[in-house]
Design a protein around this motif. Structure first.
Motif, short mmCIF file in Angstrom:
data_model
loop_
_atom_site.label_atom_id
_atom_site.label_comp_id
_atom_site.label_asym_id
_atom_site.label_seq_id
_atom_site.Cartn_x
_atom_site.Cartn_y
_atom_site.Cartn_z
N LYS A 413 33.90 63.20 -6.55
CA LYS A 413 33.34 63.55 -5.27
C LYS A 413 33.14 63.25 -4.51
CE LYS A 413 31.76 68.59 -7.91
NZ LYS A 413 31.51 68.69 -8.15
N LEU A 414 32.03 61.54 -4.47
CA LEU A 414 32.32 60.48 -3.80
C LEU A 414 32.10 59.43 -3.79
CD1 LEU A 414 28.28 60.15 -3.21
CD2 LEU A 414 29.87 57.93 -4.00
N LEU A 415 32.24 58.68 -3.24
CA LEU A 415 33.50 57.18 -2.43
C LEU A 415 32.85 56.48 -2.19
CD1 LEU A 415 35.74 55.50 -3.52
CD2 LEU A 415 36.90 55.98 -1.47
N TYR A 416 31.76 55.35 -2.46
CA TYR A 416 31.31 54.61 -1.39
C TYR A 416 31.90 52.82 -1.48
CZ TYR A 416 27.29 51.97 0.01
OH TYR A 416 26.65 51.11 0.61
N VAL A 417 32.04 52.40 -0.78
CA VAL A 417 33.05 51.99 -0.48
C VAL A 417 32.69 50.53 0.80
CG1 VAL A 417 35.32 49.69 -0.29
CG2 VAL A 417 35.37 52.35 -0.95
N GLU A 418 32.18 49.32 -0.33
CA GLU A 418 31.20 48.12 0.63
C GLU A 418 31.58 46.71 0.67
OE1 GLU A 418 26.54 46.76 1.55
OE2 GLU A 418 26.63 48.47 0.58
N GLY A 419 32.07 45.49 1.78
CA GLY A 419 32.31 44.67 1.30
C GLY A 419 33.88 44.15 0.79
N CYS A 420 34.74 45.07 0.67
CA CYS A 420 36.11 44.97 0.06
C CYS A 420 37.03 44.46 1.65
CB CYS A 420 36.25 46.18 -0.82
SG CYS A 420 34.98 46.71 -1.65
N SER A 421 37.37 43.12 1.48
CA SER A 421 37.50 42.97 2.91
C SER A 421 39.11 42.30 2.96
CB SER A 421 37.34 40.86 3.46
OG SER A 421 37.44 40.29 2.44
N LEU A 422 39.28 43.45 1.85
CA LEU A 422 41.26 42.84 1.19
C LEU A 422 41.60 44.63 2.17
CD1 LEU A 422 42.03 41.05 -1.67
CD2 LEU A 422 41.95 40.18 1.68
N LEU A 423 40.94 45.60 2.37
CA LEU A 423 41.38 46.93 1.46
C LEU A 423 41.77 47.68 3.31
CD1 LEU A 423 41.50 49.68 0.21
CD2 LEU A 423 39.40 50.36 0.76
N THR A 424 42.46 48.05 3.67
CA THR A 424 43.02 48.23 4.56
C THR A 424 42.60 50.32 4.69
OG1 THR A 424 44.82 49.05 4.11
CG2 THR A 424 44.60 46.63 5.36
N THR A 425 43.09 50.28 5.75
CA THR A 425 42.96 51.95 6.79
C THR A 425 44.12 52.97 5.53
OG1 THR A 425 41.96 51.51 8.26
CG2 THR A 425 42.65 53.50 8.26
N LEU A 438 36.87 65.87 -2.38
CA LEU A 438 36.38 64.67 -2.35
C LEU A 438 35.56 65.62 -1.34
CD1 LEU A 438 35.60 61.57 -2.06
CD2 LEU A 438 37.18 61.83 -0.17
N GLN A 439 33.65 65.20 -1.28
CA GLN A 439 33.01 65.21 -0.37
C GLN A 439 31.74 64.60 0.33
OE1 GLN A 439 30.13 67.64 -3.44
NE2 GLN A 439 32.19 69.64 -3.55
N SER A 440 32.25 63.05 -0.29
CA SER A 440 31.17 62.43 0.28
C SER A 440 32.04 61.09 0.46
CB SER A 440 29.84 61.92 -0.33
OG SER A 440 29.24 63.06 -0.54
N LEU A 441 31.87 60.44 1.87
CA LEU A 441 32.41 59.11 1.90
C LEU A 441 32.40 58.53 2.94
CD1 LEU A 441 35.63 57.35 1.45
CD2 LEU A 441 36.17 57.98 3.72
N ARG A 442 31.95 57.01 2.06
CA ARG A 442 30.63 56.03 2.24
C ARG A 442 31.75 54.43 2.91
NH1 ARG A 442 25.42 56.10 -1.10
NH2 ARG A 442 25.15 59.26 -0.70
N VAL A 443 32.16 54.18 3.52
CA VAL A 443 32.60 52.86 4.23
C VAL A 443 31.80 52.13 4.95
CG1 VAL A 443 34.68 51.69 4.95
CG2 VAL A 443 34.96 54.24 3.89
N VAL A 444 31.76 50.37 4.45
CA VAL A 444 30.74 49.83 4.59
C VAL A 444 31.40 48.54 4.95
CG1 VAL A 444 28.12 49.13 5.18
CG2 VAL A 444 28.57 51.42 4.38
N SER A 445 31.20 48.10 5.99
CA SER A 445 31.48 46.14 6.23
C SER A 445 32.48 45.91 5.41
CB SER A 445 30.13 45.93 5.50
OG SER A 445 29.19 45.85 6.01
N CYS A 446 33.61 46.84 5.90
CA CYS A 446 35.34 46.17 5.12
C CYS A 446 36.14 46.04 6.10
CB CYS A 446 36.56 47.65 4.67
SG CYS A 446 34.92 47.83 3.17
#
Length: 498
Positions: A413-425, A438-446
């Motif tokens: 239900k929640l995914l938080y991804v931060e600082g993973c430079s190899l992951l693409t859209t 899935l209800q919450s998505l947070r993508v920071v500094s990728c």
């Protein structure tokens, strides 16, 4: 009679006698003026005034009058403390209502306030071990329930400009010390001294609930376990298998942090033997954190079998043998699995059909871990397939292929991804489309996740979320002073559905 007559005539002829004469009437008291003023009051008022004057006279000090040399009792109002009329219990209640920032200044008022303020202190950090051995700690703070003894167990070089820091320990070091690169072992008090301090503390503070210590032995921890039956939280650094025999006597322990080996500070071994001893003694554990500990499938399985109330398991910089991950499935009530600063997960986890899973797991948290091995990542997501929240922060090696193993987790239900430079859209989209809840998505500094690569289907998915934090191009949080303006908002979008 003749003397009395001469005295009378003398006063009649000299209306202004010598002020230094010993025959002059004594100076007027404050109490005489007060009582004269209240002569026409009711009897009850006279009793109250008389009692007040008696207290004033007891607090007064003799002073010389300006007109004569006769000592006259004049009240010294500067020493009258109105809080003396309050009992200790009532004054304690008043002081407890004041903010914590004011407590240090309150203790400077007088000795009574200093002692009362000490009763309100519940948590303390010891910097000088003699403060414990001398008994001053207990006399000054009799109602402690949380004591951090780690700084006091170390012989710190405050004058040194070299400051060594890690996730679990900070200390000043001497530039000419530690040729073996174990700084802490050279600057630690003897084990006997630490045990004596623990014994004195446990005997004087039986209501301790949380203790943090380093370098203690089995006997020192046994004294704490016997004298402090309400102990619920313990952090033990430089732990070993033998020391865990003392911890096993803490029957009510609920939160435990064990630190075995810290690179550059000290080296100690916690193996399956110690984990088994721990599991058999501390069966009411709710949270367990293992830092720099060794072990294998047997040790993790013993914890899962015996500690059936365990809800949170954290492994930091672990040195586990291959195959340990399969033992996590025996923790049937585990809700949170957290891995931090791990150079590896499990290089040989075994066949997937033997891994099992944690049916009650709600959260998988990976932080600063090496996620480069396909077998390890695939086995980890398989064991955590029931997770509802996945948090990945600053992990190295997580590319589209490794992140694709997360599709086995169908209830996220929640995914938080931060600082993973190899992951693409594209890699992100392929996974989150498989999560129907899935209800919450947070993508920071990728940095490889771009706004320009958002497909129409992904944009449609964004509109169905309850919470979205989309800042893949920003490497730092926006300062609070800039919020609400367009500056610094490139690639940053955030909304929350109410």
């Amino acid at each position: 009679m003749s003397f009395s007559s001469e005295k009378k005539n003398h006063h009649s002829q000299n209306p202004n006698p010598n002020p230094t004469s010993p025959l002059k009437k004594r100076g007027t008291r404050w109490s005489d003026l007060w009582l004269k003023h209240t002569t026409k009051s009711k009897p009850l008022n006279q009793m109250v005034v008389a009692a007040a004057m008696q207290q004033l006279q007891s607090l007064s000090s003799p002073r010389k009058s300006n007109n004569n040399n006769v000592n006259t009792l004049i009240p010294n109002f500067s020493i009258i403390d109105q809080t003396l009329l309050l009992s200790d219990e009532l004054l304690l209640k008043i002081l407890s209502k004041l903010p914590d920032s004011q407590r240090n200044s309150n203790s400077l008022v007088c000795k009574r306030w200093l002692n009362l303020q000490g009763r309100l202190v519940r948590s303390i950090r010891i910097l000088d071990w003699n403060f414990v051995l001398s008994g001053r700690l207990i006399h000054r703070f009799p109602n402690l329930n949380h004591v951090d003894l780690i700084p006091g167990c170390l012989i710190l070089t405050q004058s040194s400009n070299i400051f060594l820091s890690s996730n679990v320990l900070n200390m000043h070091i001497d530039s000419g010390s530690s040729p073996n690169w174990f700084f802490c072992e050279e600057n630690m008090l003897p084990v006997e001294v630490i045990d004596n301090g623990l014994s004195a503390l446990a005997n004087a503070c039986p209501n301790l609930r949380r203790v943090q210590v380093i370098g203690a032995s089995e006997m020192g921890l046994l004294s704490v376990a016997e004298e402090c039956p309400t102990l619920q939280e313990l952090e033990l650094q430089k732990c070993s298998d033998n020391v865990l025999r003392g911890i096993a006597a803490c029957g009510n322990l609920q939160i435990l942090k064990l630190v075995g080996n810290v690179d550059g500070f000290y080296g100690s071994v916690v193996s399956d033997i110690g984990l088994t001893i721990l599991a058999q003694g501390c069966k009411r554990l709710v949270k367990l954190e293992l830092c720099g500990c060794e072990g294998s499938f047997d040790g993790i399985k013993a914890i899962g079998k015996c500690c059936q109330m365990l809800e949170e398991l954290t492994l930091s910089d672990h040195r586990m043998d291959d195959g340990w991950l399969a033992g996590v499935s025996y923790c049937e009530n585990l809700k949170t699995l957290r891995l931090t600063s791990c150079k590896k997960i499990d290089l040989n986890p075994g066949l997937e059909e033997y891994l099992g899973s944690c049916p009650a797991l709600e959260r998988l948290h990976l932080q600063k871990c090496q996620l480069r091995d396909k077998k390890s990542v695939s086995a980890l997501f398989s064991v955590c397939r029931a997770a509802r929240e996945i948090i990945i922060q600053d992990c190295w090696g997580l590319d589209n292929g490794l992140f694709g193993f997360a599709t086995v987790c169908r209830r996220v239900k929640l995914l938080y991804v931060e600082g993973c430079s190899l992951l693409t859209t594209e890699g992100l989209e392929s996974v989150i489309h498989s999560w129907k809840e899935l209800q919450s998505l947070r993508v920071v500094s990728c940095k490889h996740i771009k706004d320009s690569e958002i497909s129409p289907s992904l944009a449609t998915l964004f509109t169905t979320l309850k919470e979205l934090k989309w800042r893949p191009d920003t490497k730092s949080l926006l300062p609070s002073s800039l919020r609400g303006i367009s500056m610094g908002k490139k690639g940053g979008k955030f909304f929350k559905r109410t």
